[in-house]
Motif scaffolding. Structure first.
Motif, PDB file in Angstrom:
ATOM      1  N   SER A 287      -6.133   5.962 -25.956  1.00 45.82           N
ATOM      2  CA  SER A 287      -7.337   6.645 -26.440  1.00 45.82           C
ATOM      3  C   SER A 287      -8.426   6.702 -25.378  1.00 45.82           C
ATOM      4  CB  SER A 287      -7.875   5.958 -27.696  1.00 45.82           C
ATOM      5  OG  SER A 287      -8.293   4.630 -27.412  1.00 45.82           O
ATOM      6  N   GLU A 288      -8.345   5.830 -24.386  1.00 43.18           N
ATOM      7  CA  GLU A 288      -9.340   5.840 -23.310  1.00 43.18           C
ATOM      8  C   GLU A 288      -9.265   7.125 -22.493  1.00 43.18           C
ATOM      9  OE1 GLU A 288      -8.585   2.359 -21.065  1.00 43.18           O
ATOM     10  OE2 GLU A 288      -9.271   0.959 -22.621  1.00 43.18           O
TER      11      GLU A 288
ATOM     12  N   LEU B 228      -4.043   4.854 -36.990  1.00 46.25           N
ATOM     13  CA  LEU B 228      -4.659   4.514 -35.710  1.00 46.25           C
ATOM     14  C   LEU B 228      -4.756   5.734 -34.802  1.00 46.25           C
ATOM     15  CD1 LEU B 228      -2.859   1.103 -34.982  1.00 46.25           C
ATOM     16  CD2 LEU B 228      -4.998   1.502 -36.218  1.00 46.25           C
ATOM     17  N   VAL B 229      -3.682   6.543 -34.755  1.00 48.52           N
ATOM     18  CA  VAL B 229      -3.713   7.715 -33.873  1.00 48.52           C
ATOM     19  C   VAL B 229      -4.654   8.785 -34.427  1.00 48.52           C
ATOM     20  CG1 VAL B 229      -1.402   7.285 -32.973  1.00 48.52           C
ATOM     21  CG2 VAL B 229      -1.673   8.788 -34.942  1.00 48.52           C
ATOM     22  N   LEU B 230      -4.738   8.885 -35.746  1.00 48.92           N
ATOM     23  CA  LEU B 230      -5.661   9.850 -36.336  1.00 48.92           C
ATOM     24  C   LEU B 230      -7.103   9.505 -35.979  1.00 48.92           C
ATOM     25  CD1 LEU B 230      -4.127  10.454 -39.889  1.00 48.92           C
ATOM     26  CD2 LEU B 230      -4.226  12.065 -37.983  1.00 48.92           C
ATOM     27  N   ALA B 231      -7.408   8.219 -35.987  1.00 52.87           N
ATOM     28  CA  ALA B 231      -8.767   7.785 -35.665  1.00 52.87           C
ATOM     29  C   ALA B 231      -9.074   7.946 -34.181  1.00 52.87           C
ATOM     30  CB  ALA B 231      -8.951   6.327 -36.074  1.00 52.87           C
ATOM     31  N   SER B 232      -8.034   8.137 -33.360  1.00 55.89           N
ATOM     32  CA  SER B 232      -8.222   8.174 -31.912  1.00 55.89           C
ATOM     33  C   SER B 232      -7.876   9.523 -31.296  1.00 55.89           C
ATOM     34  CB  SER B 232      -7.361   7.073 -31.260  1.00 55.89           C
ATOM     35  OG  SER B 232      -7.653   5.809 -31.808  1.00 55.89           O
ATOM     36  N   ASN B 233      -7.668  10.529 -32.135  1.00 55.99           N
ATOM     37  CA  ASN B 233      -7.360  11.880 -31.655  1.00 55.99           C
ATOM     38  C   ASN B 233      -6.097  11.914 -30.791  1.00 55.99           C
ATOM     39  OD1 ASN B 233      -7.820  14.675 -31.462  1.00 55.99           O
ATOM     40  ND2 ASN B 233      -8.903  14.450 -29.514  1.00 55.99           N
ATOM     41  N   LEU B 234      -5.073  11.175 -31.227  1.00 56.67           N
ATOM     42  CA  LEU B 234      -3.789  11.153 -30.537  1.00 56.67           C
ATOM     43  C   LEU B 234      -2.718  11.765 -31.430  1.00 56.67           C
ATOM     44  CD1 LEU B 234      -3.850   7.519 -29.063  1.00 56.67           C
ATOM     45  CD2 LEU B 234      -4.483   9.640 -27.902  1.00 56.67           C
ATOM     46  N   ARG B 235      -1.571  12.031 -30.842  1.00 57.50           N
ATOM     47  CA  ARG B 235      -0.435  12.554 -31.598  1.00 57.50           C
ATOM     48  C   ARG B 235       0.779  11.653 -31.387  1.00 57.50           C
ATOM     49  NH1 ARG B 235      -0.402  18.925 -29.788  1.00 57.50           N
ATOM     50  NH2 ARG B 235      -2.347  19.577 -30.802  1.00 57.50           N
ATOM     51  N   VAL B 236       1.560  11.456 -32.464  1.00 56.80           N
ATOM     52  CA  VAL B 236       2.779  10.660 -32.388  1.00 56.80           C
ATOM     53  C   VAL B 236       3.919  11.445 -33.030  1.00 56.80           C
ATOM     54  CG1 VAL B 236       2.275   9.483 -34.580  1.00 56.80           C
ATOM     55  CG2 VAL B 236       3.836   8.423 -32.927  1.00 56.80           C
ATOM     56  N   THR B 237       5.120  11.282 -32.500  1.00 58.68           N
ATOM     57  CA  THR B 237       6.294  11.896 -33.119  1.00 58.68           C
ATOM     58  C   THR B 237       7.464  10.935 -33.015  1.00 58.68           C
ATOM     59  OG1 THR B 237       7.546  13.964 -33.305  1.00 58.68           O
ATOM     60  CG2 THR B 237       7.310  13.046 -31.096  1.00 58.68           C
TER      61      THR B 237
ATOM     62  N   ALA C  69     -10.469   1.806 -38.663  1.00 59.42           N
ATOM     63  CA  ALA C  69      -9.214   2.360 -39.185  1.00 59.42           C
ATOM     64  C   ALA C  69      -8.374   1.264 -39.843  1.00 59.42           C
ATOM     65  CB  ALA C  69      -8.430   3.027 -38.059  1.00 59.42           C
ATOM     66  N   LEU C  70      -8.333   0.093 -39.241  1.00 62.70           N
ATOM     67  CA  LEU C  70      -7.594  -1.027 -39.830  1.00 62.70           C
ATOM     68  C   LEU C  70      -8.217  -1.459 -41.152  1.00 62.70           C
ATOM     69  CD1 LEU C  70      -7.019  -3.093 -36.571  1.00 62.70           C
ATOM     70  CD2 LEU C  70      -5.233  -1.991 -37.928  1.00 62.70           C
ATOM     71  N   THR C  71      -9.546  -1.543 -41.171  1.00 63.63           N
ATOM     72  CA  THR C  71     -10.232  -1.955 -42.403  1.00 63.63           C
ATOM     73  C   THR C  71      -9.980  -0.954 -43.522  1.00 63.63           C
ATOM     74  OG1 THR C  71     -11.964  -3.033 -41.096  1.00 63.63           O
ATOM     75  CG2 THR C  71     -12.475  -2.523 -43.397  1.00 63.63           C
ATOM     76  N   ALA C  72     -10.007   0.336 -43.192  1.00 58.20           N
ATOM     77  CA  ALA C  72      -9.744   1.364 -44.207  1.00 58.20           C
ATOM     78  C   ALA C  72      -8.331   1.245 -44.757  1.00 58.20           C
ATOM     79  CB  ALA C  72      -9.951   2.758 -43.600  1.00 58.20           C
ATOM     80  N   ALA C  73      -7.396   0.718 -43.943  1.00 61.08           N
ATOM     81  CA  ALA C  73      -6.018   0.524 -44.397  1.00 61.08           C
ATOM     82  C   ALA C  73      -5.822  -0.826 -45.079  1.00 61.08           C
ATOM     83  CB  ALA C  73      -5.057   0.651 -43.216  1.00 61.08           C
ATOM     84  N   GLY C  74      -6.920  -1.577 -45.261  1.00 60.49           N
ATOM     85  CA  GLY C  74      -6.837  -2.861 -45.942  1.00 60.49           C
ATOM     86  C   GLY C  74      -6.432  -4.011 -45.045  1.00 60.49           C
ATOM     87  N   ILE C  75      -6.505  -3.834 -43.727  1.00 59.56           N
ATOM     88  CA  ILE C  75      -6.101  -4.869 -42.779  1.00 59.56           C
ATOM     89  C   ILE C  75      -7.365  -5.396 -42.115  1.00 59.56           C
ATOM     90  CG2 ILE C  75      -4.697  -5.381 -40.745  1.00 59.56           C
ATOM     91  CD1 ILE C  75      -3.054  -2.834 -41.501  1.00 59.56           C
ATOM     92  N   THR C  76      -7.763  -6.598 -42.477  1.00 57.49           N
ATOM     93  CA  THR C  76      -9.060  -7.108 -42.016  1.00 57.49           C
ATOM     94  C   THR C  76      -8.951  -8.328 -41.115  1.00 57.49           C
ATOM     95  OG1 THR C  76      -9.227  -8.425 -44.049  1.00 57.49           O
ATOM     96  CG2 THR C  76     -10.250  -6.234 -44.053  1.00 57.49           C
ATOM     97  N   ALA C  77      -7.817  -9.029 -41.142  1.00 54.39           N
ATOM     98  CA  ALA C  77      -7.667 -10.231 -40.321  1.00 54.39           C
ATOM     99  C   ALA C  77      -6.315 -10.199 -39.623  1.00 54.39           C
ATOM    100  CB  ALA C  77      -7.779 -11.487 -41.189  1.00 54.39           C
ATOM    101  N   PRO C  78      -6.248 -10.587 -38.358  1.00 57.33           N
ATOM    102  CA  PRO C  78      -4.982 -10.553 -37.629  1.00 57.33           C
ATOM    103  C   PRO C  78      -4.045 -11.671 -38.043  1.00 57.33           C
ATOM    104  CG  PRO C  78      -6.717 -11.464 -36.244  1.00 57.33           C
ATOM    105  CD  PRO C  78      -7.378 -11.013 -37.507  1.00 57.33           C
ATOM    106  N   PHE C  79      -2.740 -11.381 -37.969  1.00 57.51           N
ATOM    107  CA  PHE C  79      -1.729 -12.417 -38.146  1.00 57.51           C
ATOM    108  C   PHE C  79      -1.578 -13.185 -36.826  1.00 57.51           C
ATOM    109  CE2 PHE C  79       0.086  -9.428 -41.470  1.00 57.51           C
ATOM    110  CZ  PHE C  79      -0.457 -10.157 -42.521  1.00 57.51           C
ATOM    111  N   PRO C  80      -0.953 -14.351 -36.850  1.00 55.60           N
ATOM    112  CA  PRO C  80      -0.878 -15.168 -35.628  1.00 55.60           C
ATOM    113  C   PRO C  80      -0.336 -14.444 -34.404  1.00 55.60           C
ATOM    114  CG  PRO C  80      -0.248 -16.496 -37.505  1.00 55.60           C
ATOM    115  CD  PRO C  80      -0.445 -15.096 -38.026  1.00 55.60           C
ATOM    116  N   ILE C  81       0.741 -13.664 -34.545  1.00 57.23           N
ATOM    117  CA  ILE C  81       1.297 -13.014 -33.360  1.00 57.23           C
ATOM    118  C   ILE C  81       0.339 -11.953 -32.812  1.00 57.23           C
ATOM    119  CG2 ILE C  81       2.583 -11.158 -34.540  1.00 57.23           C
ATOM    120  CD1 ILE C  81       4.861 -11.795 -32.464  1.00 57.23           C
TER     121      ILE C  81
END
Length: 457
Positions: free
Chosen positions: A66-67, A100-109, A17-29
Motif C-alpha cells: 500500500s505504500e 485489507l486490500v479494499l481499505a488500501s486500494n489494492l487488488r487481489v486474485t 479495517a481489522l476493527t470493522a471485521a471484528g479483529i481487535t487484538a493480535p494472536f501470539p503469532i
C-alpha cells in the motif's frame, strides 16, 4: 497491558479495517512476527493450525504494497505472491485479504486449477497487486507468459510442510527462483521436515524465526475422545448420533466414495450434510463449503482434502469416522475445531481391529485420551452431542425424464410387433415395471446454496 495492532506498527487504515471485521487484538503469532515482517525482515513462522498465521502474513504484505499503491499497476506483473497448497486454502486467504486490500486500494486474485483459466488470465491482464496461487496452475500460466514474477516485492509460502507432503517443492523452488532475490520472503509451516528446511536455507536471507508452540503440539482448547465400538453396525449408529447435534461438525473419511455416501445417508436421515473431496468440481466444492458455512448444512463429510486450509467459524466437533493413516493428518484434521481461541471436541471412532494402530497414532501425536467403550446410549455420547437438532426433510429427488413414445413406422415392410394401420402404438412407459423409471436411483440430495461462505482468516 494488552498489545494492540497499532502498538505493533500496523498503520491506522489497516487497524480500522481489522476493527470493522471484528479483529481487535493480535494472536501470539501475529504479535511475535509483525514487528519483524513490517520492517521488511525475512521471517520463518511456525505455529499450530488455527493460530492466526493468515493475518500474520496478510497484514505486512498489504502494508508494504500500500505504500506504493498510487503507482500504476503493470499488467501480468503482481507485486505480492502467496503460495498455498490447496484451492480451499487459497480461496480463504484471499477472503482474509479482501477487507485489507479494499481499505488500501489494492487488488487481489486467486490462481488455481480445477477451473477455467480465462477469468484468471483476464484479471492478470487488467493488473493485480497480489496473487494467491497454487503452484501447479501458477507454473502453467508462467509458461504461457500470462504472468511474470520479476516485480514481486514480497513472497509468502503458507503451509510449506503440506506443500512438501503433496510433492510440490520442485515447482515451488522454480517459482521462488523467478522472484527477485532481494525481495522479502515469509515462510509459515507447522513443521520443518521433508525438505522445508532446504527452502529456508536457499531462499530466506538471515530469517528471524518465531515459534508460538511446540512442533506438532495439540491445541490446548481441544478435548479428545476415543470411542470404541463393537462392530460396523454399532459404528454406523454412533456416527449418525454424533452428527445429529445442533452445531456444526466435520466428519472425516478415508475415501471419496465413503464421504459421498455418508453425506447422502445423513441428509436422507434428516441431517443436512454436504461432502468435500477430490472428485468434486471447484464449483461444487465452493457451493458445499458455502452451504456449510452459512448453516444450510450442519455437517461436512470430508476426506483429507479438508484437513488443512478449510476454516469455518464455530465448528464444535470433529469426528474421525475413519482414523487417519499418520499422526500429522490427525492433528490437522482435528485443527478444524478449537480455532482462534475457541474450544472444541474431537472424537475418534475405533473398531476392535484398529485399537493398536490408533494407540500408536495418538502416542505420536502426543494425545493423552483414555479409550471408552460406548454405544449410542452411553452418557458420554449424549453429553458430547448435546440437544438433537430438528429433523430436516431432504429435498425431493428430481424425477427422471419421461421416456419417449415410439411412433408408427412409415414406408417399407411391416416388422413383427409393429402396430397395424389404425392401431395406437404402445408407449414404453405402458410396459410393466418401467413406469417413470421408478427402479432407477435419483440424484443425490443437495443442501440449499449460500451466496457467501463467510470465511475468516
Amino acid at each position: 497491558m494488552t498489545v494492540t495492532f497499532a502498538d505493533l506498527g500496523v498503520n491506522d487504515r489497516l487497524v480500522r479495517a481489522l476493527t470493522a471485521a471484528g479483529i481487535t487484538a493480535p494472536f501470539p503469532i501475529q504479535a511475535d512476527t509483525l514487528p519483524d515482517t513490517l520492517r521488511g525482515r525475512d521471517v520463518l513462522g511456525r505455529g499450530k493450525t488455527g493460530s492466526g498465521k493468515t493475518l500474520a502474513f496478510s497484514i505486512p504484505m498489504v502494508a508494504r504494497l500500500s505504500e506504493t499503491a498510487s503507482r500504476s499497476r503493470t499488467p501480468n506483473r503482481p507485486r505480492g505472491l502467496i503460495l498455498a497448497p490447496t484451492r480451499e486454502l487459497a480461496t480463504q486467504i484471499a477472503a482474509t485479504l479482501e477487507p485489507l486490500v479494499l481499505a488500501s486500494n489494492l487488488r487481489v486474485t486467486t490462481i488455481f486449477g480445477g477451473v477455467s483459466q480465462n477469468r484468471q488470465v483476464t484479471a492478470l491482464d487488467r493488473g493485480v497487486d497480489i496473487v494467491v496461487a497454487c503452484p501447479g496452475r501458477l507454473e502453467d500460466l508462467m509458461k504461457q507468459r500470462h504472468v511474470f514474477l520479476d516485480e514481486v516485492e514480497i513472497t509468502v509460502l503458507d503451509e510449506a510442510d503440506h506443500m512438501a507432503d503433496l510433492g510440490f517443492l520442485p515447482g515451488v523452488t522454480r517459482i521462488l527462483k523467478a522472484t527477485p532475490s532481494q525481495g522479502q520472503r515469509l515462510l509459515f509451516s507447522a513443521t520443518l521436515d521433508n525438505g522445508v528446511d532446504k527452502l529456508v536455507k536457499q531462499f530466506l536471507s538471515n530469517p528471524v524465526q518465531h515459534s508460538v508452540d511446540e512442533e506438532n503440539s495439540p491445541v490446548a482448547a481441544m478435548t479428545h475422545h476415543i470411542f470404541e465400538v463393537g462392530g460396523a453396525d454399532a459404528k454406523k449408529v454412533l456416527v449418525q448420533r454424533l452428527a445429529s447435534g445442533e452445531g456444526r461438525r466435520i466428519l472425516f473419511m478415508r475415501t471419496k466414495h465413503q464421504a459421498r455416501k455418508l453425506a447422502r445417508q445423513l441428509t436422507e436421515a434428516g441431517i443436512p450434510s454436504v461432502d468435500l473431496h477430490g472428485n468434486l468440481s471447484q464449483a461444487a466444492r465452493d457451493r458445499n463449503l458455502a452451504a456449510f458455512s452459512a448453516g444450510d448444512a450442519r455437517v461436512l463429510v470430508a476426506t483429507d482434502v479438508a484437513a488443512r486450509g478449510v476454516h469455518v467459524d464455530n465448528v464444535e466437533l470433529v469426528v474421525h469416522v475413519d482414523p487417519p493413516a499418520e499422526h500429522k493428518a490427525y492433528l490437522h484434521r482435528s485443527g478444524r475445531t478449537a480455532r482462534a481461541g475457541s474450544a472444541g471436541d474431537v472424537v475418534t471412532v475405533v473398531l476392535p481391529e484398529q485399537r493398536r494402530d490408533v494407540a500408536v497414532l495418538l502416542r505420536k501425536a502426543k494425545i493423552d485420551a483414555a479409550p471408552q467403550r460406548v454405544t449410542v446410549d452411553t452418557p458420554a455420547v449424549a453429553e458430547l452431542v448435546g440437544p438433537l437438532a430438528a429433523y430436516v426433510a431432504p429435498a425431493p429427488k428430481e424425477p427422471a425424464p419421461a421416456p419417449k413414445t415410439r411412433g408408427p413406422r412409415t414406408g417399407g415392410g411391416q416388422r413383427s410387433g409393429q402396430p397395424r394401420t389404425g392401431q395406437q402404438p404402445r408407449s414404453r412407459s405402458s410396459r410393466g415395471g418401467h413406469a417413470g423409471n421408478s427402479g432407477r436411483r435419483g440424484g443425490r440430495p443437495t443442501s440449499a446454496r449460500s451466496e457467501s461462505a463467510g470465511y475468516r482468516g
